[in-house]
Scaffold this active site. Sequence first.
Site, PDB file in Angstrom:
ATOM      1  N   THR A  48       0.821  -1.212   0.000  1.00 18.12           N
ATOM      2  CA  THR A  48       0.000   0.000   0.000  1.00 18.12           C
ATOM      3  C   THR A  48       0.855   1.263   0.000  1.00 18.12           C
ATOM      4  O   THR A  48       0.460   2.281  -0.582  1.00 18.12           O
ATOM      5  CB  THR A  48      -0.962   0.005   1.197  1.00 18.12           C
ATOM      6  N   TYR A 111     -12.842  -1.276   3.319  1.00 24.26           N
ATOM      7  CA  TYR A 111     -14.147  -0.705   3.016  1.00 24.26           C
ATOM      8  C   TYR A 111     -15.315  -1.648   3.290  1.00 24.26           C
ATOM      9  O   TYR A 111     -16.259  -1.278   3.959  1.00 24.26           O
ATOM     10  CB  TYR A 111     -14.252  -0.193   1.565  1.00 24.26           C
ATOM     11  N   TYR A 137      -1.636  -8.805   6.477  1.00 21.27           N
ATOM     12  CA  TYR A 137      -1.319  -7.408   6.788  1.00 21.27           C
ATOM     13  C   TYR A 137      -2.523  -6.785   7.472  1.00 21.27           C
ATOM     14  O   TYR A 137      -3.574  -6.596   6.864  1.00 21.27           O
ATOM     15  CB  TYR A 137      -0.951  -6.666   5.502  1.00 21.27           C
ATOM     16  N   ARG A 142      -6.355   2.010   8.371  1.00 20.50           N
ATOM     17  CA  ARG A 142      -6.546   2.284   6.946  1.00 20.50           C
ATOM     18  C   ARG A 142      -7.679   1.461   6.343  1.00 20.50           C
ATOM     19  O   ARG A 142      -8.229   1.835   5.310  1.00 20.50           O
ATOM     20  CB  ARG A 142      -5.246   1.982   6.173  1.00 20.50           C
ATOM     21  N   LYS A 165       2.051  -8.914   9.230  1.00 14.85           N
ATOM     22  CA  LYS A 165       2.516  -7.546   9.426  1.00 14.85           C
ATOM     23  C   LYS A 165       1.439  -6.856  10.248  1.00 14.85           C
ATOM     24  O   LYS A 165       0.308  -6.663   9.775  1.00 14.85           O
ATOM     25  CB  LYS A 165       2.712  -6.836   8.083  1.00 14.85           C
ATOM     26  N   ILE A 207       8.411  -4.001   8.734  1.00 17.19           N
ATOM     27  CA  ILE A 207       8.157  -3.569   7.356  1.00 17.19           C
ATOM     28  C   ILE A 207       7.937  -2.067   7.444  1.00 17.19           C
ATOM     29  O   ILE A 207       6.915  -1.597   7.938  1.00 17.19           O
ATOM     30  CB  ILE A 207       6.964  -4.300   6.732  1.00 17.19           C
TER      31      ILE A 207
END
Length: 297
Positions: A48, A111, A137, A142, A165, A207
């Site tokens: 991302t 979303y 992840y 986000r 992650k 990361i």
Amino acid sequence: MNAPLFCGSITALITPMKANGDVNFDDLQKLVEYHIQSGTDAIVAVGTTGESPTLNIKEHIEVVKKTVEFAQGKIPVIAGAGSNCTRDAMATAKLLENIDIIGCLSVAPYYNKPTQEGLYQHYKTIAANTDFPQILYNVPGRTSSDILPETVARLAEIPNIIGIKEATGDVSRLAKIKSLAGEDFIFLSGDDATGFETMKLGGQGVISVTNNIVAKDMAIMCELVREGRIEEAETINQRLMPLHKNLFVESNPVPAKWAAHKLGLISDPSVRLPLVPLSEKSQEIMLDSLKQAGLLD
């Protein structure tokens, strides 16, 4: 898959672009070489931070291919391959099959806010359709979708789901996930501000967004932690803390690209809409952070 490939300082690589929005492959090659020379342990291409939401699938695959090509086997490459559409994530994984990557990083669906069962089925379906090692992840800030430790533990039973992650910034998640998923399950911090603490407590690496502009410092810090030289590592981490925090003063990767351009690592800081260039107010904050990190006079 050899777990040590997924450890240490891993860069969430920015995707350099020209002023017209096209991918700048010359700058991409320079960035990959920068990370090779700096001792970065691995690269995540088109995660991302690499603006995967605004790269089309052809561009996405091409950037991963070129990153592997530029790496020349000197640094392992992990491909971003997530989507909020399970079918799209599967299709991306299939297109990556003939590229010499070491695994995929798959962001939690954004979303559509799936339930924990939906998250489990999403990742289970992707894993069943590829042989690549899969790294979950989790970045609720986000995605509005939180992969809870109990769900991680269920997913850890799938052989090619090897790690996570974790970008909540909650270091207590490490002990919870390790206790439920097993000590061999790889835990990588996705939050630079708590990455040092995570590694100190037993996480395998970070990361990192900060790594884009201070790759050598991040590599040294992570290596010091692995060697048990905690005080030396903490000194570096404290110097970098303004960057860890202020690289998110506006939406990632806008500040990281601006800083990389300011330091001469890329020729243009351009991002694609709906992201816009860094505001003047935030530029002042970033300038101060770069000075505190010893990168500018």
